[in-house]
Design an enzyme around this catalytic site. Sequence first.
Site, mmCIF file in Angstrom:
data_model
loop_
_atom_site.group_PDB
_atom_site.id
_atom_site.type_symbol
_atom_site.label_atom_id
_atom_site.label_comp_id
_atom_site.label_asym_id
_atom_site.label_seq_id
_atom_site.Cartn_x
_atom_site.Cartn_y
_atom_site.Cartn_z
ATOM 1 N N VAL A 24 33.156 39.582 43.204
ATOM 2 C CA VAL A 24 32.432 38.870 42.152
ATOM 3 C C VAL A 24 30.936 38.887 42.441
ATOM 4 C CG1 VAL A 24 34.421 37.364 41.665
ATOM 5 C CG2 VAL A 24 32.725 36.627 43.358
ATOM 6 N N HIS A 60 37.858 40.186 38.714
ATOM 7 C CA HIS A 60 37.865 38.749 39.011
ATOM 8 C C HIS A 60 36.596 38.037 38.546
ATOM 9 C CE1 HIS A 60 41.099 39.571 42.318
ATOM 10 N NE2 HIS A 60 41.620 39.485 41.110
#
Length: 254
Positions: free
Chosen positions: A108, A124
């Site tokens: 991320v 994600h």
Amino acid sequence: MVGFPVPSSVGAVIELLKKSRYAIAFTGAGISADSGVPTFRGPNGLWRRYKPEELASPWGFQRNPRLVWEWYAWRMRIIARARPNPAHYALAALESMGVLKAVITQNVDGLHQRAGSKRVIELHGNIWRARCTRCGHKWLLKEPPSEDELPLRCPRCGALARPDVVWFGEPLPERALREAFEEAEKADLVLVIGTSGVVEPAGSIPVYAKRSGAKLVNINPEPNRYDDIADLNVRERAAPFFRKLMASMGIAMP
Ligand code: NAD
Ligand code: ZN
């Protein structure tokens, strides 16, 4: 070739890249470890003795949104200071040469994009995006929020906001997941870099690629889920390995 750690695997990986017509990368927290971003399961994975599984979860957020935001703000400060490493840069260079078609990441941190990768599929989410829990409005954070702003609130409706990332127990963004499986199906070579493979459904993507005919190269200093199905296991840290690979290919690193 199955299962053996090859001592000098740079040459073998270059050969596989040369032969491939559609190579992709699948990355996890380990590729950013050499940039100083802690993995969840490594020695620096614990923050104030909380387990990531307790913080990165809808129930953790429900119990204590401020605590969860403090943890994310701490991670954002680390990521803001971090720089992409040779592994991130190598993937961007291989893409610009037309060798690599996509990076599918569980991370991320946005380091692939900062290194110059164009086609990045984020499974994600992204730590730099916030999302309203009521109206769904999303916005980008330019810097880590300060303690007195936490927990962040929606600029449109004032409701509680959350990091726009996927937490344990939550479904993955549909489009990213679909695109990832499409890429896995097309791929004839997957560089699996720095992932334990234990987080599902993401972890199954390389397995699906393998079943669809791709070769797998598994770059990770530790044993992991892909050892038995990889065509080549490279037991090295990502950054030094890709520094050597780029040097062997005569490609300059920024
Ligand atoms: P993981 O923590 O389960 O596994 C990390 C893997 O990286 C391990 O297999 C470890 O051996 C390997 N590794 C450690 N140092 C390495 C290095 N220098 N080079 C190559 N490999 C190395 O991570 P995961 O599989 O990505 O799953 C954890 C989940 O947590 C992911 O879903 C991800 O979203 C999230 N996460 C993201 C970040 C980030 O964005 N940087 C950081 C931590 C966790
Ligand atoms: Zn809102």
